[in-house]
Write a protein that holds these residues in place. Structure first.
Motif, PDB file in Angstrom:
ATOM      1  N   GLU A 294       0.874  -1.180   0.102  1.00 44.82           N
ATOM      2  CA  GLU A 294       0.057  -0.133   0.021  1.00 44.82           C
ATOM      3  C   GLU A 294       0.981   1.195   0.097  1.00 44.82           C
ATOM      4  O   GLU A 294       0.310   2.267  -0.313  1.00 44.82           O
TER       5      GLU A 294
ATOM      6  N   THR B  33      -2.997   2.342   5.442  1.00 48.06           N
ATOM      7  CA  THR B  33      -4.334   2.022   4.811  1.00 48.06           C
ATOM      8  C   THR B  33      -5.266   3.315   5.074  1.00 48.06           C
ATOM      9  O   THR B  33      -5.272   3.977   6.083  1.00 48.06           O
ATOM     10  N   ARG B  34      -5.824   3.914   3.986  1.00 41.09           N
ATOM     11  CA  ARG B  34      -7.049   4.910   4.039  1.00 41.09           C
ATOM     12  C   ARG B  34      -8.362   4.426   4.266  1.00 41.09           C
ATOM     13  O   ARG B  34      -9.408   5.359   4.317  1.00 41.09           O
ATOM     14  N   ASP B  35      -8.581   2.953   4.024  1.00 39.91           N
ATOM     15  CA  ASP B  35      -9.732   2.575   4.170  1.00 39.91           C
ATOM     16  C   ASP B  35     -10.416   2.792   5.795  1.00 39.91           C
ATOM     17  O   ASP B  35      -9.643   2.550   6.653  1.00 39.91           O
TER      18      ASP B  35
ATOM     19  N   ASN C  19     -12.402   1.193   7.541  1.00 41.99           N
ATOM     20  CA  ASN C  19     -12.441   0.522   8.445  1.00 41.99           C
ATOM     21  C   ASN C  19     -11.163  -0.438   8.530  1.00 41.99           C
ATOM     22  O   ASN C  19     -11.043  -1.842   8.887  1.00 41.99           O
TER      23      ASN C  19
ATOM     24  N   TRP D 248      -9.437  -1.916   6.292  1.00 42.15           N
ATOM     25  CA  TRP D 248      -9.061  -2.996   5.345  1.00 42.15           C
ATOM     26  C   TRP D 248      -8.002  -2.681   4.421  1.00 42.15           C
ATOM     27  O   TRP D 248      -7.652  -1.555   4.316  1.00 42.15           O
TER      28      TRP D 248
ATOM     29  N   MET E 195      -6.172  -1.634   1.110  1.00 39.40           N
ATOM     30  CA  MET E 195      -6.145  -0.626   0.240  1.00 39.40           C
ATOM     31  C   MET E 195      -5.828  -0.979  -1.120  1.00 39.40           C
ATOM     32  O   MET E 195      -4.926  -1.816  -1.089  1.00 39.40           O
TER      33      MET E 195
ATOM     34  N   THR F  63      -5.907  -9.636   1.582  1.00 40.02           N
ATOM     35  CA  THR F  63      -7.309  -9.196   2.060  1.00 40.02           C
ATOM     36  C   THR F  63      -8.054 -10.384   2.706  1.00 40.02           C
ATOM     37  O   THR F  63      -8.389 -10.226   3.692  1.00 40.02           O
TER      38      THR F  63
ATOM     39  N   PRO G 223     -14.702  -6.001   2.220  1.00 41.69           N
ATOM     40  CA  PRO G 223     -15.244  -4.807   1.146  1.00 41.69           C
ATOM     41  C   PRO G 223     -15.174  -5.658  -0.198  1.00 41.69           C
ATOM     42  O   PRO G 223     -14.218  -6.365  -0.273  1.00 41.69           O
TER      43      PRO G 223
ATOM     44  N   LEU H 215     -11.174  -2.969  -3.398  1.00 40.57           N
ATOM     45  CA  LEU H 215     -10.176  -2.335  -2.498  1.00 40.57           C
ATOM     46  C   LEU H 215     -10.438  -0.876  -2.605  1.00 40.57           C
ATOM     47  O   LEU H 215     -10.857  -0.135  -3.428  1.00 40.57           O
ATOM     48  N   TRP H 216     -10.274  -0.256  -1.195  1.00 32.82           N
ATOM     49  CA  TRP H 216     -10.198   1.308  -1.145  1.00 32.82           C
ATOM     50  C   TRP H 216      -9.380   1.846  -2.003  1.00 32.82           C
ATOM     51  O   TRP H 216      -8.200   1.476  -2.040  1.00 32.82           O
ATOM     52  N   ASP H 217      -9.726   3.027  -2.670  1.00 35.23           N
ATOM     53  CA  ASP H 217      -8.911   3.616  -3.675  1.00 35.23           C
ATOM     54  C   ASP H 217      -8.777   5.376  -3.213  1.00 35.23           C
ATOM     55  O   ASP H 217      -9.780   5.977  -3.193  1.00 35.23           O
TER      56      ASP H 217
END
Length: 261
Positions: free
Chosen positions: A135, A139-141, A143, A145, A147, A226, A238, A241-243
């Motif tokens: 990453e 992580t910027r997610d 929760n 998770w 990203m 993940t 999720p 993946l968080w962007d």
């Protein structure tokens, strides 16, 4: 033209993987880590006992590197080598210790990281292992998770031909919150590290990989990480993946502080 005076020194590969200087540093850090939290490895038998490989994992807090380094040194009996942000190496004493321990500084300011990739290649070619948080930052997610990842770990694996193994880690958020000041250490607090099977990148191991293929391979890596985190959390991850770019977040630095400006 690059300012050579600002270039950071790259570590030198030692013939002995766990060399005397590293052992000295470890003798100081190991008792400290044991006071801060308890590392619990799962699936350790999946990792090779000798030879090169790349270890990739999720990044939740600034404690993660200590946990993974402890895992690699104490449980894997290997020398931990990380690609770490350059700012750490510019702290006078800390920078010297990190370099002596075989850590590799990575520029985030737009400068090329050719020397860094060459150093990582040298370690792998000498039979060492490299640990990377794909990453590139915490992580910027919302929760925590994993990203979207960056392509560096995949490119290194494909360039060198070495295997790449995922790990999921969970528990460090109970020791140190993201960018928070309420440090909550405790030798009884578990940080679990779950090792997954080697990630199959065989179809990507070819010449002249296209950018879309690199991103596809990186997404495969992040999804495998993940899955492991989901097992540790016993929760459904999720679907996507968080962007951070799509979410309008900075990709480096303290994004929570930036959001409150």
């Amino acid at each position: 033209m690059a300012n050579k005076s600002s270039d950071l020194k790259m570590p030198k590969v030692k013939t002995l993987e766990r060399h005397p200087v590293l052992r000295l540093i470890a003798s100081v850090l190991i008792p400290v880590v044991r006071l801060l939290f308890k590392v619990r490895p799962i699936g350790l038998e999946k990792l090779p006992k000798t030879g090169p490989y790349i270890l990739v994992g999720n990044h939740v807090t600034n404690v993660d590197a200590l946990a993974v380094a402890y895992f690699v040194y104490v449980y894997c009996k290997r020398a931990p080598h990380f690609l770490a942000k350059e700012s750490l190496f510019r702290v006078p004493l800390l920078g010297r210790i990190l370099t002596a321990a075989g850590q590799i500084p990575v520029y985030r300011s737009g400068k090329r990281n050719d020397a860094q990739m060459a150093a990582a290649n040298a370690y792998l070619n000498s039979g060492h292992s490299i640990a990377i948080f794909p990453e590139g930052t915490l992580t910027r997610d919302p929760n925590f998770w994993p990203m979207r990842g960056k392509t560096g770990a995949v490119r290194l694996a494909l360039d060198t031909g070495v295997p790449i193994y995922p790990i999921g880690q969970w528990g460090s958020e109970k020791v140190m919150p993201q960018y928070g000041a309420k440090f909550r250490p405790g030798f009884w607090k578990p940080v679990d590290i779950l090792v997954g099977d080697e990630i199959d990148l065989s179809r990507f191991r070819k010449n002249q990989l296209t950018p879309p293929e690199l991103y596809e391979a990186t997404e495969i890596v992040m999804k495998e990480i993940t899955k492991l985190v989901a097992q540790l959390r016993q929760e459904e991850p999720p679907a996507k993946l968080w962007d951070p770019v799509s979410a309008g977040q900075p990709v480096t630095g303290n994004f929570k502080k930036a959001n409150h400006k």
